[in-house]
Every structure is written in C-alpha cells, then in structure tokens.
Design a protein around this motif. Structure first.
Motif, PDB file in Angstrom:
ATOM      1  N   ALA A  64      22.504  26.880 -33.258  1.00  0.00           N
ATOM      2  CA  ALA A  64      23.628  26.648 -34.149  1.00  0.00           C
ATOM      3  C   ALA A  64      24.537  25.544 -33.631  1.00  0.00           C
ATOM      4  O   ALA A  64      25.165  24.823 -34.423  1.00  0.00           O
ATOM      5  CB  ALA A  64      24.429  27.938 -34.330  1.00  0.00           C
ATOM      6  N   ALA A  65      24.592  25.381 -32.313  1.00  0.00           N
ATOM      7  CA  ALA A  65      25.406  24.323 -31.713  1.00  0.00           C
ATOM      8  C   ALA A  65      24.712  22.970 -31.763  1.00  0.00           C
ATOM      9  O   ALA A  65      25.316  21.953 -31.386  1.00  0.00           O
ATOM     10  CB  ALA A  65      25.752  24.687 -30.271  1.00  0.00           C
ATOM     11  N   GLY A  66      23.455  22.953 -32.197  1.00  0.00           N
ATOM     12  CA  GLY A  66      22.707  21.705 -32.235  1.00  0.00           C
ATOM     13  C   GLY A  66      22.257  21.231 -30.872  1.00  0.00           C
ATOM     14  O   GLY A  66      21.853  20.077 -30.713  1.00  0.00           O
ATOM     15  N   GLU A  67      22.295  22.124 -29.881  1.00  0.00           N
ATOM     16  CA  GLU A  67      21.926  21.741 -28.517  1.00  0.00           C
ATOM     17  C   GLU A  67      20.410  21.696 -28.332  1.00  0.00           C
ATOM     18  O   GLU A  67      19.911  20.994 -27.448  1.00  0.00           O
ATOM     19  CB  GLU A  67      22.537  22.724 -27.522  1.00  0.00           C
ATOM     20  CG  GLU A  67      24.066  22.705 -27.524  1.00  0.00           C
ATOM     21  CD  GLU A  67      24.663  23.850 -26.733  1.00  0.00           C
ATOM     22  OE1 GLU A  67      23.887  24.711 -26.229  1.00  0.00           O
ATOM     23  OE2 GLU A  67      25.902  23.904 -26.617  1.00  0.00           O
ATOM     24  N   ILE A  68      19.679  22.483 -29.117  1.00  0.00           N
ATOM     25  CA  ILE A  68      18.229  22.527 -29.026  1.00  0.00           C
ATOM     26  C   ILE A  68      17.648  22.507 -30.432  1.00  0.00           C
ATOM     27  O   ILE A  68      18.358  22.692 -31.422  1.00  0.00           O
ATOM     28  CB  ILE A  68      17.728  23.786 -28.277  1.00  0.00           C
ATOM     29  CG1 ILE A  68      18.116  25.054 -29.046  1.00  0.00           C
ATOM     30  CG2 ILE A  68      18.250  23.816 -26.858  1.00  0.00           C
ATOM     31  CD1 ILE A  68      17.500  26.330 -28.488  1.00  0.00           C
ATOM     32  N   ARG A  69      16.326  22.281 -30.515  1.00  0.00           N
ATOM     33  CA  ARG A  69      15.582  22.396 -31.767  1.00  0.00           C
ATOM     34  C   ARG A  69      14.528  23.499 -31.629  1.00  0.00           C
ATOM     35  O   ARG A  69      14.256  23.982 -30.526  1.00  0.00           O
ATOM     36  CB  ARG A  69      14.891  21.081 -32.134  1.00  0.00           C
ATOM     37  CG  ARG A  69      15.825  19.979 -32.548  1.00  0.00           C
ATOM     38  CD  ARG A  69      15.068  18.840 -33.243  1.00  0.00           C
ATOM     39  NE  ARG A  69      14.213  18.084 -32.356  1.00  0.00           N
ATOM     40  CZ  ARG A  69      12.888  18.189 -32.301  1.00  0.00           C
ATOM     41  NH1 ARG A  69      12.250  19.074 -33.065  1.00  0.00           N
ATOM     42  NH2 ARG A  69      12.185  17.444 -31.474  1.00  0.00           N
ATOM     43  N   SER A  70      13.924  23.858 -32.756  1.00  0.00           N
ATOM     44  CA  SER A  70      12.929  24.931 -32.758  1.00  0.00           C
ATOM     45  C   SER A  70      11.773  24.564 -33.672  1.00  0.00           C
ATOM     46  O   SER A  70      11.836  23.590 -34.427  1.00  0.00           O
ATOM     47  CB  SER A  70      13.569  26.248 -33.239  1.00  0.00           C
ATOM     48  OG  SER A  70      14.015  26.112 -34.578  1.00  0.00           O
ATOM     49  N   CYS A  71      10.712  25.351 -33.616  1.00  0.00           N
ATOM     50  CA  CYS A  71       9.599  25.201 -34.543  1.00  0.00           C
ATOM     51  C   CYS A  71       9.086  26.582 -34.930  1.00  0.00           C
ATOM     52  O   CYS A  71       9.356  27.570 -34.234  1.00  0.00           O
ATOM     53  CB  CYS A  71       8.475  24.341 -33.954  1.00  0.00           C
ATOM     54  SG  CYS A  71       7.748  24.964 -32.416  1.00  0.00           S
ATOM     55  N   PHE A  72       8.398  26.636 -36.048  1.00  0.00           N
ATOM     56  CA  PHE A  72       7.863  27.887 -36.573  1.00  0.00           C
ATOM     57  C   PHE A  72       6.347  27.738 -36.651  1.00  0.00           C
ATOM     58  O   PHE A  72       5.837  26.935 -37.443  1.00  0.00           O
ATOM     59  CB  PHE A  72       8.447  28.176 -37.955  1.00  0.00           C
ATOM     60  CG  PHE A  72       8.084  29.532 -38.511  1.00  0.00           C
ATOM     61  CD1 PHE A  72       8.718  30.678 -38.060  1.00  0.00           C
ATOM     62  CD2 PHE A  72       7.106  29.658 -39.487  1.00  0.00           C
ATOM     63  CE1 PHE A  72       8.393  31.922 -38.569  1.00  0.00           C
ATOM     64  CE2 PHE A  72       6.782  30.893 -40.009  1.00  0.00           C
ATOM     65  CZ  PHE A  72       7.423  32.032 -39.549  1.00  0.00           C
ATOM     66  N   CYS A  73       5.635  28.477 -35.809  1.00  0.00           N
ATOM     67  CA  CYS A  73       4.189  28.280 -35.625  1.00  0.00           C
ATOM     68  C   CYS A  73       3.410  29.334 -36.392  1.00  0.00           C
ATOM     69  O   CYS A  73       3.148  30.432 -35.879  1.00  0.00           O
ATOM     70  CB  CYS A  73       3.828  28.342 -34.149  1.00  0.00           C
ATOM     71  SG  CYS A  73       4.667  27.103 -33.143  1.00  0.00           S
ATOM     72  N   MET A  74       3.015  28.985 -37.620  1.00  0.00           N
ATOM     73  CA  MET A  74       2.257  29.912 -38.444  1.00  0.00           C
ATOM     74  C   MET A  74       0.980  29.279 -39.002  1.00  0.00           C
ATOM     75  O   MET A  74      -0.099  29.843 -38.907  1.00  0.00           O
ATOM     76  CB  MET A  74       3.114  30.447 -39.587  1.00  0.00           C
ATOM     77  CG  MET A  74       2.373  31.440 -40.477  1.00  0.00           C
ATOM     78  SD  MET A  74       3.482  32.283 -41.618  1.00  0.00           S
ATOM     79  CE  MET A  74       2.317  33.224 -42.581  1.00  0.00           C
ATOM     80  N   THR A  75       1.059  28.090 -39.583  1.00  0.00           N
ATOM     81  CA  THR A  75      -0.081  27.474 -40.254  1.00  0.00           C
ATOM     82  C   THR A  75      -1.163  27.085 -39.256  1.00  0.00           C
ATOM     83  O   THR A  75      -0.875  26.546 -38.183  1.00  0.00           O
ATOM     84  CB  THR A  75       0.379  26.241 -41.049  1.00  0.00           C
ATOM     85  OG1 THR A  75       1.406  26.638 -41.948  1.00  0.00           O
ATOM     86  CG2 THR A  75      -0.771  25.625 -41.814  1.00  0.00           C
ATOM     87  N   GLU A  76      -2.413  27.332 -39.628  1.00  0.00           N
ATOM     88  CA  GLU A  76      -3.545  27.093 -38.738  1.00  0.00           C
ATOM     89  C   GLU A  76      -4.603  26.234 -39.418  1.00  0.00           C
ATOM     90  O   GLU A  76      -4.718  26.231 -40.656  1.00  0.00           O
ATOM     91  CB  GLU A  76      -4.185  28.425 -38.327  1.00  0.00           C
ATOM     92  CG  GLU A  76      -3.239  29.357 -37.594  1.00  0.00           C
ATOM     93  CD  GLU A  76      -3.816  30.753 -37.393  1.00  0.00           C
ATOM     94  OE1 GLU A  76      -3.361  31.445 -36.471  1.00  0.00           O
ATOM     95  OE2 GLU A  76      -4.716  31.143 -38.178  1.00  0.00           O
ATOM     96  N   PRO A  77      -5.416  25.509 -38.616  1.00  0.00           N
ATOM     97  CA  PRO A  77      -6.574  24.828 -39.195  1.00  0.00           C
ATOM     98  C   PRO A  77      -7.583  25.856 -39.708  1.00  0.00           C
ATOM     99  O   PRO A  77      -7.583  27.012 -39.272  1.00  0.00           O
ATOM    100  CB  PRO A  77      -7.160  24.045 -38.008  1.00  0.00           C
ATOM    101  CG  PRO A  77      -6.120  24.086 -36.930  1.00  0.00           C
ATOM    102  CD  PRO A  77      -5.308  25.308 -37.167  1.00  0.00           C
ATOM    103  N   ALA A  78      -8.452  25.420 -40.624  1.00  0.00           N
ATOM    104  CA  ALA A  78      -9.516  26.305 -41.109  1.00  0.00           C
ATOM    105  C   ALA A  78     -10.373  26.773 -39.935  1.00  0.00           C
ATOM    106  O   ALA A  78     -10.632  26.011 -39.000  1.00  0.00           O
ATOM    107  CB  ALA A  78     -10.370  25.571 -42.131  1.00  0.00           C
ATOM    108  N   PRO A  79     -10.759  28.049 -39.927  1.00  0.00           N
ATOM    109  CA  PRO A  79     -10.646  29.038 -41.003  1.00  0.00           C
ATOM    110  C   PRO A  79      -9.391  29.905 -40.916  1.00  0.00           C
ATOM    111  O   PRO A  79      -9.381  31.040 -41.398  1.00  0.00           O
ATOM    112  CB  PRO A  79     -11.878  29.902 -40.770  1.00  0.00           C
ATOM    113  CG  PRO A  79     -12.009  29.925 -39.268  1.00  0.00           C
ATOM    114  CD  PRO A  79     -11.590  28.557 -38.808  1.00  0.00           C
TER     115      PRO A  79
END
Length: 396
Positions: A121-136
């Motif tokens: 919230a302070a903008g000090e770090i970033r994040s990512c959301f790891c869900m999508t995968e290559p086939a299959p």
C-alpha cells in the motif's frame, strides 16, 4: 440507483484529474518507459508524486495508508487515473498489485498484512499473482491446475511453471496458486527472492503499461512454511473469486479512463483537421464514429457504476462481473479502434497516445477471462433460468 457524486467524491475526482494532467502525462514520453513497462526508477518517481499529493492507494483501508474508498468511489478515482497509462502506476492502483491488495485485506492474517499489505500500500514493493500455466495447465479453466504444493513436515514444497505472470520481474511478493494433493487448490505467499523461484524470461507482448511486464516463472522445489498459506487450505479457487470479481471491475474502470483519453484526442483532431472543405468531424463518416464512442463510453460507465454499487451493497454475482467485463472490454476496444481510424495515419504512430492505448488495451478482452468464456458462462445462467440482470446472485 443514485449515481450522483458526493461533494467529497467530486473534489477527489477533480484532484486526481489535475494530478494526472500536471504530474503524470508529462512523463509519458520518459525514456524509462520500456518494452516491459515503466522501470523501477520511474515507478518510484510516480509513486512519490502521488504520495505527496495525498492520492496514493485510494482503495486501501486508512489503517494501511489508503483512502478507504468504496467500490463506487474507486470507479470514479480509477477512471481518472486511467486517463494516462501511467496514472494507475502513480496512484498504486495498477494490476496485479491493486487486486492483490484487495485479496490480502480480505483474507490475510494480521501478521501477513503487516509483512506484505502495508509495504504494498505504501508503494515500497510490487507483487505478482501466479496462477496461469502453460498447456496442459490452468488457463481459462482453473481446474487444470498443474502446480503442486506437497506437504513435507511443517513446510510445503511447491513445484510447477507459470506464465503471463504480470509484474513478476522486480516483484517482491508472489501469491502462488498450487494444488495440495488430497486437499485442493491453495494460495501461498512467498518472497520472490526465495530459493526455488526462477524467472525464466519476460514475454514480449503488445502492452507496455504494466511494471515488470509479463514473465514465465518456474518453481523448483520452493519451500514455504505453513504460515505462508493465504487463508485456508483447499480454498484457493474460492479466494480467486474474492479477488477476481472486483479485479475485473477495476480493470474496466481504468480502461474506461484510457478510452476517454483516446476519444478526447480524436475529438480535438476531428475539430481541427480539414478535408473536403470542412473539419473532418463534420463529415458523417467521422461524426458518427464520435457519436458511437460517446454511447460506448456512456454505457460502460453506467455498467461500472451499477456493478460498483452492487459490490458496495454486499455481493456481485460472477455472472454479473462476467457481463460487465464483456460489455466494457469490447466497448472501450471499439472506442480505441475508432479513434485510430479518425486520426488516420497519425493514429498508427506515437505522435499521440492513441496508438499506445490501442495496443495496450487489446489484451483486456483476454485476461481475467476471454469474452468467449464469459459469454459461455452467461449462457449457462440463462439456460438455468438465472436472470443476467439480477442485482445479486451466487457463485458460478
């Protein structure tokens, strides 16, 4: 529903509009905007400007440094931020961080919020959301999830591969969706610097507005403690929906702002450019495109405000968020496409922001569920007798 703005929200709208015009748009041609989004130095400068203006993280609760806006309030603020492709970065409301902050507020433990939500919230770090995968693996069908989290003593060992992971390059926090054998999909929190996380590469994509671009991430025996579980074991898909419905809507809000910017540029051009004895906007071919833009923008805004009001009232059904996502993603795309056409050759260049908006916006019809999947979901509700115009409803 009453869509009138309170005096406080009207004032905030004006503040953000001035901030974007004075502090953000002048940086759009900064060389630190690269093929994979604005670099960290530019992001930090934008964040600093918004912090000084008192506009940082307006969606986050005041306890964690935000303004605590309702979903209706966010619809106003995020549209104004989206007027520049750098605006959401400046206000710290860009994807995936904005959706991740919402999820952490809803699901995380107090300790997890202090560790991750507060610096986000302070903008000090970033994040990512790891869900999508290559086939299959998992894409539009999350049930195809291949990444596993195997219990080992008090820890879990995560193995798998993800791609199209927005912001992975330079992120500090990863929210990882993995299948726990015999239990089900579960979310885990991890520092991206932990041993076992490998950023294989950044993918070259049409869009360039997301810090860190879109990465391919591999988990090679990543070990995380049980305290890194976000929420409850086996509830990952449910938490994904907690994140997804509001995130679909906030994407709509931001891209509406970008479409309005493109329309404003095209309108100014249509007033000034002369052809066949008059301004081109006076020719029906161009004038009708401007009129169609105005209607698409209006319908998009009403759709967003309706859904935001429903969210504030309690719950937005998945089929409602699907409907809104399709309506808005396709409407704003039509607006951007018409603006390119109105500008003619200018619309294919970097002479204005329109070409960049056009390229960045195209992916919106795909991420958070492609239009075809949402139509399929809506059709199933219709055939089951669920009215798609209902104000609320259950999960799909």
């Amino acid at each position: 529903m009453d869509f009138n703005l309170s005096p406080e929200l009207t004032e905030l709208q004006a503040r953000i509009r001035r901030f974007v015009a004075d502090e953000v748009i002048p940086l759009e041609r900064d060389p630190r905007c690269g093929a994979h989004g604005p670099d960290e130095a530019l992001r930090e400068e934008l964040i600093g400007r918004a912090r000084r203006a008192g506009l940082l993280s307006p969606h986050v609760a005041p306890a964690y440094g935000g303004l605590g806006l309702s979903h209706f309030g966010r619809s106003i603020a995020f549209e104004e931020a989206g007027y520049s492709l750098l605006g959401p970065v400046a206000l710290n409301v860009f994807a995936p961080d904005e959706g991740n902050m919402h999820l952490l507020e809803e699901v995380a433990t107090p300790a997890q919020k202090e560790q991750w939500l507060r610096p986000l919230a302070a903008g000090e770090i970033r994040s990512c959301f790891c869900m999508t995968e290559p086939a299959p693996g998992a894409g539009s069908d999350p049930s195809m999830l291949q990444t596993t989290a195997t219990p080992d003593g008090d820890d879990y060992v995560i193995s798998g591969r993800k791609w199209f992971i927005t912001g992975a390059d330079g992120a500090r926090l990863a929210i990882i969706m993995a299948m726990v054998p015999g239990v089900g999909a579960t979310m885990f929190l991890s520092d991206m610097a932990a041993p076992g996380i490998v950023l294989e590469r950044n993918m070259d994509t049409l869009d360039r507005c997301f810090p860190g671009g879109h990465g391919v991430v591999r988990f090679d025996g990543l070990r995380v403690p049980a305290s890194a579980i976000l929420g409850e074991l086996g509830q990952g898909f449910r938490y994904a929906q907690v994140r997804l419905s509001p995130a679909r809507l906030t994407h709509c809000m931001r891209w509406l702002g970008a479409a309005r910017r493109a329309h404003d540029i095209a309108t100014d051009y249509a007033r000034q450019r002369q052809a066949f004895g008059q301004a081109i906007g006076r020719h029906e071919g161009v004038g009708f495109m401007l009129a169609d833009n105005e209607m698409d923008l209006h319908v998009s805004r009403l759709t967003i405000l309706h859904c935001a009001s429903v969210l504030d009232a309690g719950h937005l059904a998945l089929h409602e968020s699907s409907r809104a996502k399709v309506i808005v993603s396709e409407a704003v795309w039509r607006v951007a496409d018409r603006c390119v056409q109105i500008l003619g050759g200018q619309g294919t260049t970097s002479e204005t922001a329109v070409a960049r908006i056009f390229a960045d916006m195209r992916a919106f019809r795909i991420y958070d569920g492609p239009s075809e999947v949402h139509r399929w979901s809506l059709a199933k509700h219709i055939l089951r007798g669920v009215k798609p115009h209902a104000a609320a409803g259950g999960h799909a």
